[in-house]
Design an enzyme around this catalytic site. Structure first.
Site, PDB file in Angstrom:
ATOM      1  N   THR A   1      12.561  -0.721  -5.116  1.00  0.00           N
ATOM      2  CA  THR A   1      13.867  -0.230  -5.542  1.00  0.00           C
ATOM      3  C   THR A   1      13.711   0.990  -6.452  1.00  0.00           C
ATOM      4  O   THR A   1      12.937   0.943  -7.410  1.00  0.00           O
ATOM      5  CB  THR A   1      14.599  -1.365  -6.286  1.00  0.00           C
ATOM      6  N   GLU A   2      14.450   2.042  -6.147  1.00  0.00           N
ATOM      7  CA  GLU A   2      14.402   3.307  -6.914  1.00  0.00           C
ATOM      8  C   GLU A   2      12.988   3.909  -6.946  1.00  0.00           C
ATOM      9  O   GLU A   2      12.657   4.689  -7.836  1.00  0.00           O
ATOM     10  CB  GLU A   2      14.921   3.113  -8.347  1.00  0.00           C
ATOM     11  N   LEU A   3      12.155   3.518  -5.979  1.00  0.00           N
ATOM     12  CA  LEU A   3      10.740   3.907  -5.938  1.00  0.00           C
ATOM     13  C   LEU A   3      10.011   3.519  -7.223  1.00  0.00           C
ATOM     14  O   LEU A   3       9.013   4.146  -7.594  1.00  0.00           O
ATOM     15  CB  LEU A   3      10.546   5.398  -5.662  1.00  0.00           C
TER      16      LEU A   3
ATOM     17  N   TRP B   1      12.150   7.509  -8.965  1.00  0.00           N
ATOM     18  CA  TRP B   1      12.603   8.818  -8.463  1.00  0.00           C
ATOM     19  C   TRP B   1      13.901   9.253  -9.143  1.00  0.00           C
ATOM     20  O   TRP B   1      14.571  10.167  -8.689  1.00  0.00           O
ATOM     21  CB  TRP B   1      12.715   8.832  -6.941  1.00  0.00           C
TER      22      TRP B   1
END
Lengths: 398, 401
Positions: A147-149, A301
């Site tokens: 999630t969200e890198l 990210w």
């Protein structure tokens, strides 16, 4: 040089304006009024503005350019909503994968940050996602994106243990030092896991700056973009263009010309004889790692900080997260699949993002993307939902 | 630059925010090099001491007084009532006081030398117009509150007329918020381009740290304190807070609502509280000022400003300066400068109750609301407001062109 084009598809189950007076009386995700928290309404808008037209373009690209490849991640929470409210849109995703040139990337089913709170829950959500991918797309993912890198060395080691070939992460200068994001690396001690690094400059030229007319690169044409990307030839093995799927049609509206851009981009990139497309796993197999990449702190990210501060950067977010995970053991003890699923929907990172106060400053409120009026309202409703959930758990355990 | 300023009240002889705002702005203008002559209609007990005290720290500021009964925020009817109750028989009415103020203003304007006239609210507008008439100097009408705010939409026609006359006669209008600007355009027919928004500031001096002892004791026995501070009038929406309190107490019986203020709705509110069975959850302190008010702000867990129509609402900024988080109605000008407050439509008492409960329940929420809200509040300075005023003065004052 290889281009890895990766898109992330996600919608959360937003909770309704859940007041104290709702506790014990209402469900959480079923807003029917014309509000931003009406999940069906939001989904239908995105399906119409983004999913359907983008998939039409992507399918046509896959047909027109035999060398075009695409990687996609799609969360369980959006799939559930598509199955319920827009099966034709889900079909259009399936149609992409049926070309055999689209790879589905693994992640948590609920788009959660559970890796940082509960490993067992994290693994359960990854497993749920894998089952969904198998059922709908007939694939068994070998690349992972959190999630969200959100990534650190621990996640790299976990990916190694689970046999993943690749993990997608942010290509952030502070982590890379003077190294380039246009090569593969591996986590310390995990030579079999390739880290693919988002080229945030080129990716964000499309995702964020495409319609920004104060930007010096505006207007962004495919020729311009392809020439920038092609310059990497000789200085890198691959360029990772990672972005939210909703870039097309939702963040950048149709009238910006984003669909025309997407439609002609692969052809333009392929004009250069040294350019080609691969899925993320293909690229991980093809290219060698150029060394260990040490990421001791969580890298994402998001924002200029590239950390988790948008999700757990203030006291209300921390409070909500710890209350949520405190309920974990009791939820599972109740052995009720509906309760467990409900609790899992509350692990979705978006709920905590809505409580973020760092952009919610004067004159800058437009930077606060949220279906709620304020981070404080988001927190208030969420905590009321947790209270109701706790009552439901207690009732089951009684 | 010389400014002739007409006000109606000045701390400590003030009944509300108007006097506080005039003082804050006057001081900051003076600090920014404006040569200020502050005119007040005077009828203070011992004017000499109090003026000395009030203006001690404003260099270059003179006070003129005319013999008018000092009583802002009055309608003609309630003013007459007040005069009857207090056995004060003079002139016979508020409008006559206003007239008298205008006549005195004529004389003052003839004597004084100034470049700009700056008048605060309708009670002083007549004086401002008079000064403009004799001097030919530009007039600024500064609107801190309108008759529509004060009466929650049922203006006294005579006051409305005079208010409008002042605003229309002025060369420039200052409004304390965009909220008020919109009202002036919509209800008074003023050209929006003539209006400049000058948000109020907050006195940046450090606040006294002690908390009210009685409230602290109650808190130790498990109560949480929700504070309202302001006049108890239809404009301030205390009746909506009472309705919300009814719901709050259903969930959280140990919540104490402290009503610090007085006003023509006081008795009605007390009766409502009693009728709803909330007497043990309410404390009426009467009008508080200075350190007394500070101690109550400090003791409170939450400040609520439920105004029906609030041109600005300094109390919300003051509460934050004391480290107390704020819930405010969306119908408030201060909402434009306080991003980090919980906001609610004044009429939505269920939402208000819900937000009160959330703030009282979650320490984390109080912590974040306070820390961020305080930053917003301290960003509002009288210095900033004074600079906006001075820029506008320059556009009007021919000698600066």
């Amino acid at each position: 040089m290889t281009i890895c084009f990766y898109l992330h598809v996600h919608q959360p189950h937003r909770i309704r304006h859940y007041r104290h007076s709702s506790i014990g009386r209402r469900d959480y995700f079923d807003e029917t009024e014309e509000l931003e928290t009406n999940n069906k309404r939001v989904l239908q808008k995105i399906v119409e503005k983004s999913y359907i037209p983008t998939n039409r373009v992507l399918l046509s690209l896959l047909e027109r350019h035999p060398e075009f490849r695409l990687s996609l991640s799609i969360t369980g929470t959006v799939v559930e909503q598509l199955e319920q409210h827009a099966p034709e849109a889900l079909e259009s995703f399936v149609a992409l994968t049926e070309t055999g040139k689209v790879e589905i990337v693994s992640e948590t089913y609920h788009h959660s940050l559970s890796f940082f709170y509960s490993l067992s829950e994290f693994e359960a959500q990854v497993e749920l996602h894998a089952k969904m991918v198998k059922r709908l797309f007939g694939q068994r993912p070998s690349a992972f994106r959190n999630t969200e890198l959100a990534y650190n060395n621990d996640l790299g080691r976990w990916a190694g243990r689970r046999g993943y070939k690749a993990v997608l992460i942010e290509g952030w200068d502070y982590v890379l030092g003077d190294r380039s994001p246009n090569f593969l690396y591996h986590p310390p001690g995990e030579p079999n896991v390739k880290l693919l690094l988002k080229n945030y400059r080129l990716s964000d030229d499309i995702a964020f700056r495409f319609s920004e007319n104060t930007w010096e690169g505006w207007p962004l044409t495919v020729e311009k973009f392809a020439s920038w990307a092609s310059r990497i030839n000789g200085n890198g093995d691959l360029v990772d263009l990672f972005m939210d799927y909703e870039t097309f049609g939702e963040h950048q509206w149709e009238d910006t010309g984003i669909f025309d851009f997407l439609s002609s981009l692969p052809g333009e990139l392929l004009k250069h004889p040294d350019n080609n497309f691969m899925t993320v796993s293909e690229a991980a197999s093809k290219y060698p790692s150029r060394g260990e990449l040490d990421v001791p702190h969580v890298l994402t990210w998001a924002d200029t900080e590239r950390d988790l501060s948008a999700w757990r950067g203030n006291a209300i977010q921390e409070d909500a997260l710890s209350r949520l995970y405190e309920l974990e053991a009791r939820v599972f003890a109740a052995r009720d699949p509906v309760l467990i699923d409900t609790w899992r929907r509350l692990t979705t990172s978006d709920h905590f993002y809505y409580m973020c106060t760092k952009w919610f400053n004067d004159g800058d409120v437009h930077a606060y993307f949220s279906p709620y009026e304020s981070p404080y309202d988001a927190f208030s409703y969420y905590m009321n939902v947790l209270k109701d959930l706790e009552l439901r758990i207690t009732a089951k355990n009684a | 630059m010389k400014v002739l300023m007409f006000g109606w009240e000045f701390p400590p002889h003030n009944s509300g925010g108007l006097g506080v705002a005039c003082q804050g702005l006057a001081r900051a203008l003076s600090e920014n090099g404006v040569s200020l002559t502050f005119v007040l209609p005077k009828r203070f007990g011992s004017p000499r001491e109090s003026f000395k005290f009030v203006f001690a720290d404003i260099p270059d500021c003179h006070v003129y007084s005319v013999n008018t009964f000092l009583m802002p925020y009055q309608t003609e009817a309630s003013y007459k009532n007040f005069l009857r109750e207090n056995g004060y028989i003079y002139g016979g009415g508020l409008f006559e006081e206003v007239e008298r103020y205008s006549l005195e203003a004529l004389k003052i304007a003839k004597r004084e030398s100034f470049d700009i006239i700056h008048a605060h609210d309708w009670l002083s507008f007549g004086a401002g117009i008079a000064a403009k008439r004799v001097s030919g100097k530009p007039l600024i009408a500064h609107v801190h509150a309108t008759e529509i705010d004060r009466t929650a939409g049922n203006p006294d026609p005579e006051i409305f007329k005079r208010e409008r006359e002042g605003i229309i006669s002025a060369d420039k209008v200052f409004s304390v918020s965009e909220f008020t600007k919109k009202m002036l355009v919509r209800d008074y027919g003023v050209n929006g381009e003539k209006i400049k928004v000058v948000h109020n500031g907050l006195d940046q001096k450090s606040v006294p740290s002690g908390a009210d002892a009685a409230l602290v004791k109650l808190k130790q026995s498990g109560y949480q304190v929700v504070l309202f501070a302001g006049r108890i009038t239809v404009m301030k929406g205390v009746d909506y807070l009472v309705k919300a309190a009814k719901r709050v107490v259903e969930y959280a019986p140990r919540v104490l609502f402290v009503i610090a203020g007085s006003g023509d709705m006081e008795e009605q509110i007390m009766q409502e509280v009693a009728a709803l069975g909330l007497s043990k959850n309410f404390i009426f302190t009467g009008f508080l000022r200075g350190e007394e008010l500070s101690r109550v702000y400090n003791a409170a867990d939450l400040f609520v400003s439920p105004s029906v129509s609030e041109p600005f609402g300094l109390t919300s900024l003051e509460a934050l300066a004391h480290g107390t988080p704020v819930i405010m109605s969306k119908q408030s000008g201060a909402s434009e400068v306080l991003t980090h407050a919980m906001k609610v439509d004044y009429w939505d008492t269920e939402a208000l109750a819900d937000k009160i409960l959330s703030v009282l329940e979650h320490g984390s929420l109080r912590e974040v609301l306070t820390a961020n809200g305080q930053r917003d509040a301290f960003a509002c300075s009288w210095d900033k407001a004074a600079k906006v005023c001075i820029d506008a003065y320059k556009t009007l004052d021919q000698s600066y062109l």
